[in-house]
Design an enzyme around this catalytic site. Sequence first.
Site, PDB file in Angstrom:
ATOM      1  N   LYS A   3       0.825  -1.220   0.000  1.00 16.35           N
ATOM      2  CA  LYS A   3       0.000   0.000   0.000  1.00 16.35           C
ATOM      3  C   LYS A   3       0.849   1.255   0.000  1.00 16.35           C
ATOM      4  O   LYS A   3       0.597   2.190  -0.751  1.00 16.35           O
ATOM      5  CB  LYS A   3      -0.915   0.047   1.242  1.00 16.35           C
ATOM      6  CG  LYS A   3      -1.880  -1.104   1.370  1.00 16.35           C
ATOM      7  CD  LYS A   3      -2.820  -0.908   2.551  1.00 16.35           C
ATOM      8  CE  LYS A   3      -2.142  -0.838   3.917  1.00 16.35           C
ATOM      9  NZ  LYS A   3      -1.496  -2.087   4.351  1.00 16.35           N
ATOM     10  N   ARG A  49      -8.913   0.920   9.050  1.00 17.11           N
ATOM     11  CA  ARG A  49      -8.519  -0.463   9.318  1.00 17.11           C
ATOM     12  C   ARG A  49      -9.726  -1.305   9.730  1.00 17.11           C
ATOM     13  O   ARG A  49      -9.620  -2.516   9.826  1.00 17.11           O
ATOM     14  CB  ARG A  49      -7.505  -0.534  10.473  1.00 17.11           C
ATOM     15  CG  ARG A  49      -6.098  -0.016  10.167  1.00 17.11           C
ATOM     16  CD  ARG A  49      -5.331  -0.968   9.283  1.00 17.11           C
ATOM     17  NE  ARG A  49      -3.964  -1.251   9.641  1.00 17.11           N
ATOM     18  CZ  ARG A  49      -2.904  -0.481   9.342  1.00 17.11           C
ATOM     19  NH1 ARG A  49      -3.048   0.642   8.701  1.00 17.11           N
ATOM     20  NH2 ARG A  49      -1.692  -0.862   9.675  1.00 17.11           N
ATOM     21  N   ARG A  64      12.304  -5.568   4.315  1.00 20.72           N
ATOM     22  CA  ARG A  64      11.967  -4.182   3.971  1.00 20.72           C
ATOM     23  C   ARG A  64      12.892  -3.189   4.675  1.00 20.72           C
ATOM     24  O   ARG A  64      13.168  -3.309   5.856  1.00 20.72           O
ATOM     25  CB  ARG A  64      10.511  -3.928   4.388  1.00 20.72           C
ATOM     26  CG  ARG A  64      10.053  -2.524   4.160  1.00 20.72           C
ATOM     27  CD  ARG A  64       8.562  -2.450   4.153  1.00 20.72           C
ATOM     28  NE  ARG A  64       7.982  -2.471   5.492  1.00 20.72           N
ATOM     29  CZ  ARG A  64       6.706  -2.222   5.720  1.00 20.72           C
ATOM     30  NH1 ARG A  64       5.882  -1.970   4.723  1.00 20.72           N
ATOM     31  NH2 ARG A  64       6.234  -2.255   6.949  1.00 20.72           N
ATOM     32  N   ARG A 103      11.994  -1.291  10.211  1.00 25.64           N
ATOM     33  CA  ARG A 103      10.987  -0.998  11.226  1.00 25.64           C
ATOM     34  C   ARG A 103      11.018  -2.055  12.314  1.00 25.64           C
ATOM     35  O   ARG A 103      11.128  -3.245  12.027  1.00 25.64           O
ATOM     36  CB  ARG A 103       9.600  -0.982  10.588  1.00 25.64           C
ATOM     37  CG  ARG A 103       9.254   0.356   9.989  1.00 25.64           C
ATOM     38  CD  ARG A 103       7.969   0.330   9.219  1.00 25.64           C
ATOM     39  NE  ARG A 103       6.834  -0.271   9.913  1.00 25.64           N
ATOM     40  CZ  ARG A 103       5.590  -0.246   9.423  1.00 25.64           C
ATOM     41  NH1 ARG A 103       5.346   0.364   8.270  1.00 25.64           N
ATOM     42  NH2 ARG A 103       4.605  -0.815  10.084  1.00 25.64           N
ATOM     43  N   ARG A 151       0.637  -8.764  13.427  1.00 24.61           N
ATOM     44  CA  ARG A 151       0.038  -7.775  12.513  1.00 24.61           C
ATOM     45  C   ARG A 151      -0.790  -8.467  11.440  1.00 24.61           C
ATOM     46  O   ARG A 151      -1.876  -8.012  11.095  1.00 24.61           O
ATOM     47  CB  ARG A 151       1.134  -6.904  11.876  1.00 24.61           C
ATOM     48  CG  ARG A 151       1.760  -5.928  12.863  1.00 24.61           C
ATOM     49  CD  ARG A 151       3.049  -5.348  12.345  1.00 24.61           C
ATOM     50  NE  ARG A 151       2.879  -4.515  11.173  1.00 24.61           N
ATOM     51  CZ  ARG A 151       3.831  -4.317  10.259  1.00 24.61           C
ATOM     52  NH1 ARG A 151       5.007  -4.896  10.367  1.00 24.61           N
ATOM     53  NH2 ARG A 151       3.616  -3.524   9.239  1.00 24.61           N
TER      54      ARG A 151
HETATM   55  P1  AMP Z   1       1.432   0.759   9.015  1.00 26.01           P
HETATM   56  O1  AMP Z   1       2.577   1.666   8.703  1.00 26.01           O
HETATM   57  O2  AMP Z   1       0.191   1.097   8.245  1.00 26.01           O
HETATM   58  O3  AMP Z   1       1.809  -0.711   8.913  1.00 26.01           O
HETATM   59  O4  AMP Z   1       1.065   1.019  10.549  1.00 26.01           O
HETATM   60  C1  AMP Z   1       2.012   0.807  11.583  1.00 26.01           C
HETATM   61  C2  AMP Z   1       1.285   0.679  12.908  1.00 26.01           C
HETATM   62  O5  AMP Z   1       0.606   1.908  13.202  1.00 26.01           O
HETATM   63  C3  AMP Z   1       0.215  -0.395  12.955  1.00 26.01           C
HETATM   64  O6  AMP Z   1       0.744  -1.676  13.276  1.00 26.01           O
HETATM   65  C4  AMP Z   1      -0.692   0.139  14.061  1.00 26.01           C
HETATM   66  O7  AMP Z   1      -0.128  -0.104  15.334  1.00 26.01           O
HETATM   67  C5  AMP Z   1      -0.647   1.645  13.815  1.00 26.01           C
HETATM   68  N1  AMP Z   1      -1.710   2.077  12.897  1.00 26.01           N
HETATM   69  C6  AMP Z   1      -1.561   2.590  11.645  1.00 26.01           C
HETATM   70  N2  AMP Z   1      -2.739   2.901  11.084  1.00 26.01           N
HETATM   71  C7  AMP Z   1      -3.674   2.562  12.021  1.00 26.01           C
HETATM   72  C8  AMP Z   1      -5.101   2.633  12.042  1.00 26.01           C
HETATM   73  N3  AMP Z   1      -5.807   3.099  11.000  1.00 26.01           N
HETATM   74  N4  AMP Z   1      -5.725   2.227  13.177  1.00 26.01           N
HETATM   75  C9  AMP Z   1      -5.036   1.767  14.243  1.00 26.01           C
HETATM   76  N5  AMP Z   1      -3.705   1.658  14.269  1.00 26.01           N
HETATM   77  C10 AMP Z   1      -3.016   2.059  13.168  1.00 26.01           C
END
Ligand code: AMP
Length: 217
Positions: free
Chosen positions: A13, A88, A127, A160, A171
Amino acid sequence: MNVVLLGSPGAGKGTQAEMLAHRSGFTHVATGDIFRRNVRDGTELGKLAQTYMDRGDLVPDEVTIRMLIQSLESEDGPGGVIFDGFPRNLVQARALDEALAARGEHVEQVILVEVSDEEAVRRLSARWLCSNCGAIYHQVASPPRRQGICDNCGSELYQRADDRPEVVRTRLEGQKPPADMIEHYRGAGKLHVVNGEQSLEQVHEALDEALGIPYAH
Ligand code: AMP
């Protein structure tokens, strides 16, 4: 045009949203990036979010929705917004509908990028991200020209903390787009499903086609 990108962690994404932002002028709003910025800057929000992020759990809806609405208030790019990592779940999807309606807008298109769990794990474990501009690399599939250094801006790359195998599993279990949210968009006739296990360019082409954007090579 407001576009939502859905998909498991590792579906690509972020990469695709960045490409859309560069090529088609969308403003890229990524809740994960906003949380990571807050963690790095040591804000209260960052401290709160980090405990959830480190475990691979979602940050509570109330906190995330408030942050998203705030960031929307500061965005009014002429080319529309691409939402990456938000919503989400159904609660967040409804909150986004409301927030956009308050601006006289709505979600026009939703793209679900599908990849298998094996592929997601393979991608996340290899990554690397740029600490400055957020560019994304894969150790094998798309390595930087100089190891550990960003091609775009020359800054250092990092992995990360939540891309560690044990957190990746959490996740993948807890952060796949849930069926009721997918139905919310499918029922509204907005959902396009794209196979994320193609090359970056092929996925991008499929996205452009779904969005009705002339494909720019
Ligand atoms: P991402 O970079 O999208 O993989 O997000 C990294 C982390 O941020 C996730 O594992 C969640 O802990 C938090 N996070 C990101 N977007 C959301 C969301 N829309 N709702 C809740 N937690 C989020």
